[in-house]
Write a protein that holds these residues in place. Structure first.
Motif, short mmCIF file in Angstrom:
data_model
loop_
_atom_site.label_atom_id
_atom_site.label_comp_id
_atom_site.label_asym_id
_atom_site.label_seq_id
_atom_site.Cartn_x
_atom_site.Cartn_y
_atom_site.Cartn_z
N ARG A 1 0.83 -1.21 0.00
CA ARG A 1 0.00 0.00 0.00
C ARG A 1 0.87 1.26 0.00
NH1 ARG A 1 -5.04 -2.01 0.85
NH2 ARG A 1 -5.09 -4.05 1.88
N LEU A 2 2.16 1.10 0.18
CA LEU A 2 3.05 2.24 0.39
C LEU A 2 4.06 2.45 -0.74
CD1 LEU A 2 3.86 1.50 4.14
CD2 LEU A 2 2.18 3.14 3.26
N ALA A 3 4.38 1.39 -1.48
CA ALA A 3 5.47 1.47 -2.47
C ALA A 3 5.07 2.27 -3.70
CB ALA A 3 5.89 0.06 -2.88
N ASN A 4 6.08 2.84 -4.35
CA ASN A 4 5.91 3.38 -5.70
C ASN A 4 6.32 2.34 -6.74
OD1 ASN A 4 4.90 5.98 -5.22
ND2 ASN A 4 6.94 6.77 -4.74
N ALA B 1 -11.11 1.78 3.31
CA ALA B 1 -11.96 0.61 3.07
C ALA B 1 -11.15 -0.55 2.50
CB ALA B 1 -13.09 1.00 2.11
N LEU B 2 -10.25 -0.28 1.53
CA LEU B 2 -9.42 -1.34 0.97
C LEU B 2 -8.60 -2.02 2.07
CD1 LEU B 2 -8.06 0.38 -2.28
CD2 LEU B 2 -9.89 -1.32 -2.12
N MET B 3 -8.09 -1.20 3.00
CA MET B 3 -7.24 -1.72 4.08
C MET B 3 -8.07 -2.58 5.03
SD MET B 3 -4.68 0.67 6.37
CE MET B 3 -3.89 1.37 4.92
N ASP C 1 -9.25 -5.94 3.56
CA ASP C 1 -8.18 -6.84 3.09
C ASP C 1 -8.21 -7.00 1.57
OD1 ASP C 1 -5.92 -8.33 3.59
OD2 ASP C 1 -7.01 -10.22 3.79
N ILE C 2 -8.46 -5.91 0.87
CA ILE C 2 -8.46 -5.91 -0.60
C ILE C 2 -7.09 -5.42 -1.07
CG2 ILE C 2 -9.46 -4.87 -2.66
CD1 ILE C 2 -12.11 -4.66 -1.11
N ALA C 3 -6.42 -6.19 -1.90
CA ALA C 3 -5.07 -5.85 -2.37
C ALA C 3 -5.14 -4.59 -3.23
CB ALA C 3 -4.49 -6.99 -3.17
N PRO C 4 -4.24 -3.63 -2.99
CA PRO C 4 -4.25 -2.41 -3.79
C PRO C 4 -3.95 -2.67 -5.26
CG PRO C 4 -2.36 -2.46 -2.31
CD PRO C 4 -3.25 -3.58 -1.91
N GLY C 5 -3.25 -3.79 -5.57
CA GLY C 5 -2.94 -4.11 -6.96
C GLY C 5 -3.95 -5.05 -7.61
N ARG C 6 -5.07 -5.24 -6.95
CA ARG C 6 -6.05 -6.22 -7.44
C ARG C 6 -6.56 -5.87 -8.84
NH1 ARG C 6 -12.18 -6.95 -5.15
NH2 ARG C 6 -12.68 -8.96 -6.15
N LYS C 7 -6.80 -4.58 -9.12
CA LYS C 7 -7.38 -4.18 -10.40
C LYS C 7 -6.34 -3.81 -11.45
CE LYS C 7 -11.96 -2.80 -8.80
NZ LYS C 7 -12.66 -3.75 -9.69
N ALA D 1 -13.58 1.35 -7.83
CA ALA D 1 -12.91 0.56 -6.79
C ALA D 1 -13.78 -0.59 -6.30
CB ALA D 1 -12.52 1.46 -5.62
N GLY D 2 -15.04 -0.65 -6.76
CA GLY D 2 -15.95 -1.70 -6.32
C GLY D 2 -16.45 -1.51 -4.90
N LEU D 3 -16.48 -0.25 -4.45
CA LEU D 3 -16.85 0.04 -3.06
C LEU D 3 -18.11 0.91 -2.95
CD1 LEU D 3 -13.26 0.90 -1.74
CD2 LEU D 3 -14.54 -1.21 -1.29
N ASP D 4 -18.82 1.09 -4.06
CA ASP D 4 -19.95 2.03 -4.05
C ASP D 4 -21.09 1.56 -3.15
OD1 ASP D 4 -19.86 0.10 -6.05
OD2 ASP D 4 -21.39 1.07 -7.25
N ASN D 5 -21.15 0.28 -2.85
CA ASN D 5 -22.19 -0.20 -1.93
C ASN D 5 -21.71 -0.27 -0.49
OD1 ASN D 5 -24.13 -0.59 -3.97
ND2 ASN D 5 -23.21 -2.56 -4.53
N ILE D 6 -20.45 0.09 -0.26
CA ILE D 6 -19.87 -0.03 1.08
C ILE D 6 -19.54 1.34 1.67
CG2 ILE D 6 -17.80 -0.86 2.31
CD1 ILE D 6 -17.82 -3.27 0.41
N VAL D 7 -19.09 2.26 0.83
CA VAL D 7 -18.70 3.60 1.28
C VAL D 7 -19.75 4.60 0.84
CG1 VAL D 7 -16.95 5.42 1.13
CG2 VAL D 7 -16.25 3.01 1.13
N SER D 8 -20.17 5.48 1.76
CA SER D 8 -21.12 6.54 1.40
C SER D 8 -20.41 7.88 1.39
CB SER D 8 -22.28 6.58 2.39
OG SER D 8 -21.83 7.01 3.66
#
Length: 726
Positions: free
Chosen positions: A54-57, A214-216, A219-225, A284-291
C-alpha cells in the motif's frame, strides 16, 4: 528458491513504514535509503509486494551495480551484463535513469548510454536487436547513478504502484494513494478497525482517504485491479507462482467482505467533487460499502449506526493564497468543535501543509509526524477527541500573529545553512562543556535580526526591533520564514518554540507579564538547578551571557559573604551558595523575582536562613547609612541601564549613577574583597575617577563564552578592589 535483492521506492518520510510492510511479505531489510528501502527475499515476496504494498511506488529487482565515474565506464559496465536473461527475444524495453555526476550531467544522456550498452550486449551475443519503446515496453530497466556507481534493475511494477486504477479523475489537490495509506497506518486505522471502529473523512475531496481506508479494512489488495505488471513478459517470470498469488488476492477480498464491515463515510462541501468521489468508488468496487455526501463541516452530524470509537482522518485545505489562509483558522476551529461535539472517544488525524493551524483546532495533539505531500513539507497531527484535551483555539493569522511561511526559498536556505553550521560549531562546543542552555544564533545575518536561544530542547526566539528603514511587511515576512525554518533544522515541535519582539524596556515595563501560562521548567548549569519560563516575561529568568560570570563566582565564593544587587532571579546567588559561600544577601525590587530567586535557592537545597532574599530598592538600600555597616567579601552588581519604576525613590541612569553606586558598594566591601560590576549599556563609559580610587580591571573578554563571541557588546564587566595600602 534463490534469494533476490530488491529496491522498493516510496514517498519521502514513509521509509520506516514501508520496511515494516515489506517484512510482512517475507522481505528482509538490508538498509534504508532516501525515499526507498533495500530488501532481500524470494521472487514470490517481490511479486507479493507488487500486489499488496500500500506504500510502495516501484519494486525494482536488482540486477547489478557497475562503476560509472565516466560515460565510457558506465557503458562498459552495462554491456558486460547478461541482458538476454532479462529482455525477451524480439522484445522491447525502455530505460529510466536517475542521478548525475561531473561527466553524466543529463539523465537523457545517461539513459542513452545504458540503452546503447544493453543493445550492444544483446547483439554481441548473436541475438536480434531489441526495440526501444518509450510507451508500453515489455520490460522497464531502472538505472540509478550515485557517487560513481550505477545500480541497474528490472522494474517489476512497470508503473507507479500508487495508481490503483480507481482514480481517473481527481479533485483540486488529490493525495496520492500510497501517501493516503501511510497516513492511515500512522493514524492507527488497522488497530481501530480491528477493535470495531468506523471511519469518517469530513473533507473527503475525491475520496482517496476513505477508499484506501476501506481497501485496508476489507483486506483488498491495492494491486487487485491492475491489468498488467512489469514482469509478465520478463524471461524469468514464473506464471504458476503468479497465478497462485492472484487467486489468493481474490479469496482474501471475498473473505474480507464477509466479516464485519466498518461504516465508511466521506463528506465535502463541493457537490462536484463528491460526484468525482462516487465515480472513484464505483471503479474501486466500493460504491455499496462507502457513502459520500455533499455537506460542509459545519453541518456534520453523527449517524445513529456509527460506533462509539473510530477514526476521523482528513486533509483540509492548506490555503496557498493569503486570502484563503485568513479563513483557515475558522475552518480548523469548526472541525475541532464538530468532532468534540459529535464524536467524543474517537481519534482525529489532520494532515496539513499548514501545521500552525493545528492550534486552531482547540485540542491538544498527542503526536505529530513529519511527511511530505509531493515536495511540500507537511505534518500529520493526531488528537484524542476527549473533553479533557480541549484547549482555547488560537488563530495564527490574527493581527499580531506571525504564521510560519517561506516566501523566499533561497533566502530561507541561507538561514537554514547558517543554523546547521552553528549547530555543528556552537552546539558541539556546548555538548562538550555539558551546557544545555546556550545562544545558537545572534543576528548573524542582517536579513534575520533574531536571537535564538536553546533551553534543554525548547527554543526562545527574540526578534530585534527592525529599524524604521525596514518595511514592516518585509520584516514580518522574514520572521515568518525564520519560524518555519527553525523547528525544522533544530528538530523541535513548533509548540516548543516561543517568539518575542525585543524592544527597549524601561521602568516597570521590564517586569510586566507577556503572558500568564505559568509554564516553568528546570535547567542545569554547572551543577546548579535553575527555574526558567520562556513565555510569561520579556526575559526567561536566566541571562545566558552571564554564564561565565556565574561560574567564576561559584569557583571563588567558598567561605565568603556574598551580596547580589539587582539580583533578578538569583542565579548568581545559587552559584555562590553551591560554591560554598558562608552567607548571602540578594536584593531586587520585583516581588516576582524575589520569589523566583527563593525558589531557585530552594531547588538547590540552600538554607534560606543563611542565604536571604529581600524585596528592596537597591538605590535606596545603597544610600541608606543604616546598611553601610554590613560587610561582604564578594559583591555582584548588574543594574539595568535605566529605570524609573514607581517603586523606586528616584530614577536610575546607569551612565550617570554608576560612580556613586560603585563607591557605595566599596563601602560595604571587605579590605581584600572583590566587586564584580557589569552592565549591558552599549555606549557605557566607566567613570575615570574610579580608576584613581580603586584597583579596576576590565574582564569582559573572559566573561564571554563561545556562544556570545559574535556579540562582544552584550555586556561589559569589571573587577574592582580596594587599593593596597603600605
Amino acid at each position: 528458491m534463490s534469494k533476490h535483492v530488491f529496491f522498493v521506492t516510496c514517498p519521502k518520510g514513509v521509509e520506516y513504514l514501508l520496511a515494516d510492510e515489506l517484512e510482512s511479505f517475507g522481505l528482509a531489510q538490508v538498509r534504508n535509503a532516501p525515499a526507498g528501502v533495500w530488501v532481500e527475499g524470494e521472487l514470490e515476496a517481490g511479486y507479493r509486494a507488487c500486489l499488496w504494498s500500500r506504500l510502495a511506488n516501484r519494486v525494482i529487482l536488482h540486477i547489478a551495480e557497475v562503476d560509472a565515474r565516466s560515460a565510457d565506464e558506465l557503458y562498459e559496465g552495462v554491456v558486460a551484463l547478461d541482458w538476454q536473461s532479462h529482455i525477451p527475444v524480439n522484445g522491447s524495453f525502455r530505460v529510466t535513469f536517475l542521478g548525475q555526476n561531473e561527466e553524466i550531467r543529463n539523465t537523457q544522456f545517461g539513459a542513452q548510454k545504458v540503452k546503447d550498452g544493453i543493445v550492444d550486449s544483446i547483439r554481441g551475443a548473436g541475438l536480434p536487436r531489441p526495440s526501444v519503446a518509450p510507451k508500453d515496453p515489455d520490460v522497464t530497466i531502472s538505472a540509478r547513478l550515485n557517487r560513481g556507481r550505477l545500480s541497474v534493475g528490472l522494474d517489476l511494477s512497470g508503473h507507479s504502484l500508487h495508481m490503483r486504477g480507481y482514480r481517473t479523475e481527481q479533485g483540486l489537490a488529490p493525495l496520492k494513494e500510497n501517501l493516503a495509506a501511510a497516513l492511515l497506518l500512522r493514524a492507527g486505522w488497522p488497530e481501530i478497525a480491528d477493535a470495531g471502529g468506523d471511519f469518517v473523512d469530513p473533507m473527503c475531496g475525491s475520496g482517496t482517504l476513505v477508499i484506501e481506508a476501506a481497501l485496508m479494512a476489507l483486506d483488498i489488495a491495492p494491486g487487485r485491479k491492475t491489468e498488467r505488471f512489469g514482469f509478465e513478459k520478463w524471461p524469468g517470470h514464473q506464471p504458476e507462482l503468479w497465478l497462485a498469488l492472484r487467486q489468493e488476492v481474490e479469496r482474501r477480498a471475498h473473505e474480507g467482505k464477509n466479516k464485519r464491515i466498518p461504516a465508511f463515510a466521506g463528506f465535502d462541501q463541493d457537490a462536484r467533487v463528491i460526484d468525482t468521489a462516487r465515480n472513484n468508488l464505483r471503479r474501486a468496487g466500493l460504491d455499496n460499502i462507502v457513502s459520500v455526501d455533499p455537506r460542509p463541516v459545519s453541518a456534520f452530524e453523527r449517524q445513529p449506526d456509527w460506533a462509539d470509537k473510530g477514526l476521523v482522518l482528513t486533509n483540509p485545505p492548506y490555503g496557498e493564497r493569503l486570502s484563503e489562509r485568513k479563513e483557515l483558522a475558522a475552518l480548523y476551529q469548526t472541525l475541532g468543535e464538530t468532532v468534540l461535539r459529535e464524536l467524543p472517544g474517537w481519534r482525529l488525524a489532520v494532515f496539513t501543509g499548514a501545521p500552525e493551524f493545528g492550534k486552531s483546532i482547540g485540542l491538544r495533539s498527542f503526536k505529530q509526524y513529519k511527511l511530505f505531500n509531493g515536495k511540500l513539507p507537511a505534518q500529520l497531527l493526531l488528537f484524542d477527541v476527549q473533553p479533557e484535551n480541549a484547549r482555547t483555539p488560537r488563530d495564527p493569522a490574527a493581527p499580531g500573529q506571525v504564521m510560519p511561511r517561506i516566501a523566499n526559498p533561497e533566502r530561507a536556505d541561507m538561514l537554514r545553512n547558517r543554523l546547521k553550521k552553528n549547530l555543528k560549531t556552537i552546539g558541539q562546543w556546548a555538548r562538550k562543556q555539558n551546557i544545555s542552555c546556550y545562544r545558537l544564533y545572534d543576528a548573524d545575518m542582517p536579513e534575520y535580526a533574531l536571537a535564538i536561544d536553546l533551553y534543554d530542547g525548547n527554543v526562545h526566539v527574540q526578534e530585534y526591533l527592525a529599524p524604521k528603514s525596514i518595511d514592516e511587511k518585509a520584516a514580518r515576512e522574514r520572521l515568518a520564514e525564520a519560524l518555519a525554518v527553525i523547528p525544522e533544522v533544530l528538530d523541535v515541535d513548533p509548540e516548543n518554540l516561543v517568539c518575542k519582539q525585543r524592544q527597549r524596556q524601561t521602568g516597570t515595563k521590564q517586569y510586566e507579564k507577556q503572558a500568564a501560562t505559568g509554564e516553568y521548567f528546570n535547567v542545569q548549569e554547572h551543577g546548579c538547578t535553575l527555574k526558567v519560563n520562556l513565555k510569561d516575561y520579556l526575559d526567561t529568568g536566566l541571562f545566558l551571557d552571564h554564564r561565565p560570570v556565574r561560574h567564576w563566582i561559584q569557583q571563588h565564593a567558598r567561605g565568603k559573604r556574598f551580596l547580589n544587587l539587582f539580583c533578578y532571579t538569583g542565579a548568581a546567588t545559587v552559584h555562590a551558595a553551591v560554591g560554598g559561600a558562608s552567607r548571602s544577601l540578594s536584593l531586587d525590587m520585583s516581588k516576582t523575582y524575589v520569589s523566583w530567586a527563593q525558589d531557585n535557592l530552594a531547588l538547590n537545597g540552600v538554607d534560606l536562613r543563611k542565604h536571604v532574599v529581600e524585596q528592596a530598592d537597591c538605590l535606596s538600600w545603597l544610600a541608606d547609612r543604616k546598611t553601610s555597616n554590613q560587610t561582604f567579601d564578594l559583591i555582584f552588581m548588574d543594574p539595568p541601564t535605566f529605570s524609573n519604576s514607581a517603586r523606586m525613590a528616584g530614577v536610575l541612569d546607569i551612565q550617570r549613577d554608576h560612580g556613586t553606586m560603585v563607591r557605595q558598594c566599596m563601602e560595604r566591601l571587605s579590605s581584600d574583597g572583590l566587586l564584580i560590576f557589569s552592565n549591558n549599556f552599549r555606549k557605557f563609559k566607566l567613570d575615570e575617577d574610579l580608576e584613581a580610587e580603586f584597583e579596576v580591571k576590565e574582564v569582559t573578554a573572559s566573561t564571554l563564552d563561545k556562544d556570545f563571541q559574535r556579540n562582544q557588546k552584550i555586556h561589559r564587566c569589571w573587577h574592582i578592589q580596594h587599593k593596597l595600602t603600605d
